[in-house]
Design an enzyme around this catalytic site. Sequence first.
Site, PDB file in Angstrom:
ATOM      1  N   ASP A  94     -46.231 -12.066  65.656  1.00 34.29           N
ATOM      2  CA  ASP A  94     -45.997 -13.040  66.720  1.00 34.29           C
ATOM      3  C   ASP A  94     -46.595 -12.453  68.000  1.00 34.29           C
ATOM      4  OD1 ASP A  94     -44.963 -15.152  68.229  1.00 34.29           O
ATOM      5  OD2 ASP A  94     -42.943 -14.368  68.280  1.00 34.29           O
ATOM      6  N   LYS A 144     -49.125 -16.045  64.189  1.00 31.88           N
ATOM      7  CA  LYS A 144     -49.001 -17.219  65.059  1.00 31.88           C
ATOM      8  C   LYS A 144     -50.156 -17.262  66.030  1.00 31.88           C
ATOM      9  CE  LYS A 144     -44.162 -17.979  65.411  1.00 31.88           C
ATOM     10  NZ  LYS A 144     -42.970 -17.980  66.257  1.00 31.88           N
ATOM     11  N   GLY A 180     -37.372  -9.410  57.204  1.00 30.05           N
ATOM     12  CA  GLY A 180     -38.205 -10.577  56.918  1.00 30.05           C
ATOM     13  C   GLY A 180     -39.246 -10.404  55.831  1.00 30.05           C
ATOM     14  N   ARG A 239     -33.452 -17.551  55.217  1.00 29.98           N
ATOM     15  CA  ARG A 239     -34.443 -16.676  54.561  1.00 29.98           C
ATOM     16  C   ARG A 239     -34.698 -17.098  53.118  1.00 29.98           C
ATOM     17  NH1 ARG A 239     -35.119 -12.176  57.933  1.00 29.98           N
ATOM     18  NH2 ARG A 239     -33.236 -11.408  58.948  1.00 29.98           N
ATOM     19  N   PHE A 248     -41.597 -22.207  65.642  1.00 32.22           N
ATOM     20  CA  PHE A 248     -40.643 -21.281  65.042  1.00 32.22           C
ATOM     21  C   PHE A 248     -40.478 -21.651  63.570  1.00 32.22           C
ATOM     22  CE2 PHE A 248     -36.791 -19.058  64.029  1.00 32.22           C
ATOM     23  CZ  PHE A 248     -37.028 -17.845  64.661  1.00 32.22           C
ATOM     24  N   VAL A 249     -40.668 -20.666  62.691  1.00 39.20           N
ATOM     25  CA  VAL A 249     -40.655 -20.949  61.253  1.00 39.20           C
ATOM     26  C   VAL A 249     -39.563 -20.170  60.540  1.00 39.20           C
ATOM     27  CG1 VAL A 249     -43.062 -21.681  61.042  1.00 39.20           C
ATOM     28  CG2 VAL A 249     -42.510 -19.239  60.926  1.00 39.20           C
ATOM     29  N   ASP A 263     -36.076 -15.767  59.136  1.00 35.25           N
ATOM     30  CA  ASP A 263     -34.760 -16.302  59.475  1.00 35.25           C
ATOM     31  C   ASP A 263     -34.726 -16.942  60.846  1.00 35.25           C
ATOM     32  OD1 ASP A 263     -34.982 -13.719  60.888  1.00 35.25           O
ATOM     33  OD2 ASP A 263     -32.892 -14.103  61.447  1.00 35.25           O
ATOM     34  N   ASP A 275     -43.465  -9.901  57.816  1.00 32.70           N
ATOM     35  CA  ASP A 275     -43.484 -11.339  57.575  1.00 32.70           C
ATOM     36  C   ASP A 275     -44.441 -12.049  58.523  1.00 32.70           C
ATOM     37  OD1 ASP A 275     -41.879 -10.799  59.806  1.00 32.70           O
ATOM     38  OD2 ASP A 275     -40.159 -11.976  59.134  1.00 32.70           O
TER      39      ASP A 275
HETATM   40  P1  IMP Z   1     -43.393  -9.701  67.233  1.00 36.03           P
HETATM   41  O1  IMP Z   1     -42.972  -8.281  67.533  1.00 36.03           O
HETATM   42  O2  IMP Z   1     -43.307 -10.590  68.424  1.00 36.03           O
HETATM   43  O3  IMP Z   1     -44.745  -9.783  66.559  1.00 36.03           O
HETATM   44  O4  IMP Z   1     -42.307 -10.318  66.291  1.00 36.03           O
HETATM   45  C1  IMP Z   1     -42.207  -9.937  65.016  1.00 36.03           C
HETATM   46  C2  IMP Z   1     -40.843 -10.274  64.445  1.00 36.03           C
HETATM   47  O5  IMP Z   1     -40.187 -11.363  65.116  1.00 36.03           O
HETATM   48  C3  IMP Z   1     -41.085 -10.713  63.026  1.00 36.03           C
HETATM   49  O6  IMP Z   1     -41.069  -9.608  62.146  1.00 36.03           O
HETATM   50  C4  IMP Z   1     -39.971 -11.695  62.812  1.00 36.03           C
HETATM   51  O7  IMP Z   1     -38.827 -11.000  62.330  1.00 36.03           O
HETATM   52  C5  IMP Z   1     -39.646 -12.259  64.171  1.00 36.03           C
HETATM   53  N1  IMP Z   1     -40.276 -13.590  64.362  1.00 36.03           N
HETATM   54  C6  IMP Z   1     -41.309 -13.919  65.162  1.00 36.03           C
HETATM   55  N2  IMP Z   1     -41.612 -15.230  65.071  1.00 36.03           N
HETATM   56  C7  IMP Z   1     -40.745 -15.741  64.168  1.00 36.03           C
HETATM   57  C8  IMP Z   1     -40.554 -17.067  63.625  1.00 36.03           C
HETATM   58  O8  IMP Z   1     -41.244 -18.049  63.925  1.00 36.03           O
HETATM   59  N3  IMP Z   1     -39.545 -17.196  62.713  1.00 36.03           N
HETATM   60  C9  IMP Z   1     -38.732 -16.151  62.335  1.00 36.03           C
HETATM   61  N4  IMP Z   1     -38.905 -14.898  62.798  1.00 36.03           N
HETATM   62  C10 IMP Z   1     -39.890 -14.700  63.719  1.00 36.03           C
HETATM   63 MG    MG Z   2     -36.471 -12.214  61.961  1.00 36.41          MG
END
Ligand code: IMP
Ligand code: MG
Length: 195
Positions: free
Chosen positions: A104, A132, A45, A166, A153-154, A160, A101
């Site tokens: 979350d 987020k 990402g 992407r 969700f973006v 992606d 990217d």
């Molecule tokens: P985390 O470990 O929950 O912080 O998630 C991080 C990863 O989840 C990011 O590097 C993204 O690849 C994916 N991700 C989380 N939210 C989104 C979204 O809204 N769109 C696309 N990918 C996301």
């Molecule tokens: Mg992803």
Amino acid sequence: MNSPADTMDILLDQHELAAGIDRLASDVRLTTAGKPLLIVGVLTGSIVVVADLIRRLDGPVQVAMVWASSYRGSTTSPGRLDLHLETLPEVTGRHILVVDDIFDTGHTLQAILERIGALGAASVRSLVLLEKEGRAEVDIRPDFVGFRIPDRFVVGYGLDYDGAWRQLPHLAALDESEIAGLARIPGVRRTGGDG
Ligand code: IMP
Ligand code: MG
């Protein structure tokens, strides 16, 4: 030709994204004061953010990419995390900037920072294009954040859905009905995704 992308909500357009990267680059420059930097991008990402960011940094910069993937029960909620840091060069004594990217739940960034932090770097900072709101499940926060966005969700600008979108030059938000209606892309693995 009609594309599902035509009806997606544009959350951040190309100009807003470019202005965000400008701000991030000047914050990074101020904080790191011209020291040599090792940028560690998280695949997949972060590819667009890394490409745009490094072209706005002056001073010595090296770039490495590592791979993170969270295995998901569904494609929009996080699951088990798989990290591959084999492509990292020597980090001992160096100033590291991990670039992803989106922050979350924060589990991906936390795991990467812990792993790299254990390798003896002089400093380890983190930068994300997006954070987020109201989703974090960890105590750490990124050092540099481009934009705080609502819990939607973006896709686009590197992010992606199930391997697709992407390439959009802007950031679009999908609602539940759009997610349900999107045709899955043939050939994309169902059980795991590239971060
Ligand atoms: P985390 O470990 O929950 O912080 O998630 C991080 C990863 O989840 C990011 O590097 C993204 O690849 C994916 N991700 C989380 N939210 C989104 C979204 O809204 N769109 C696309 N990918 C996301
Ligand atoms: Mg992803």
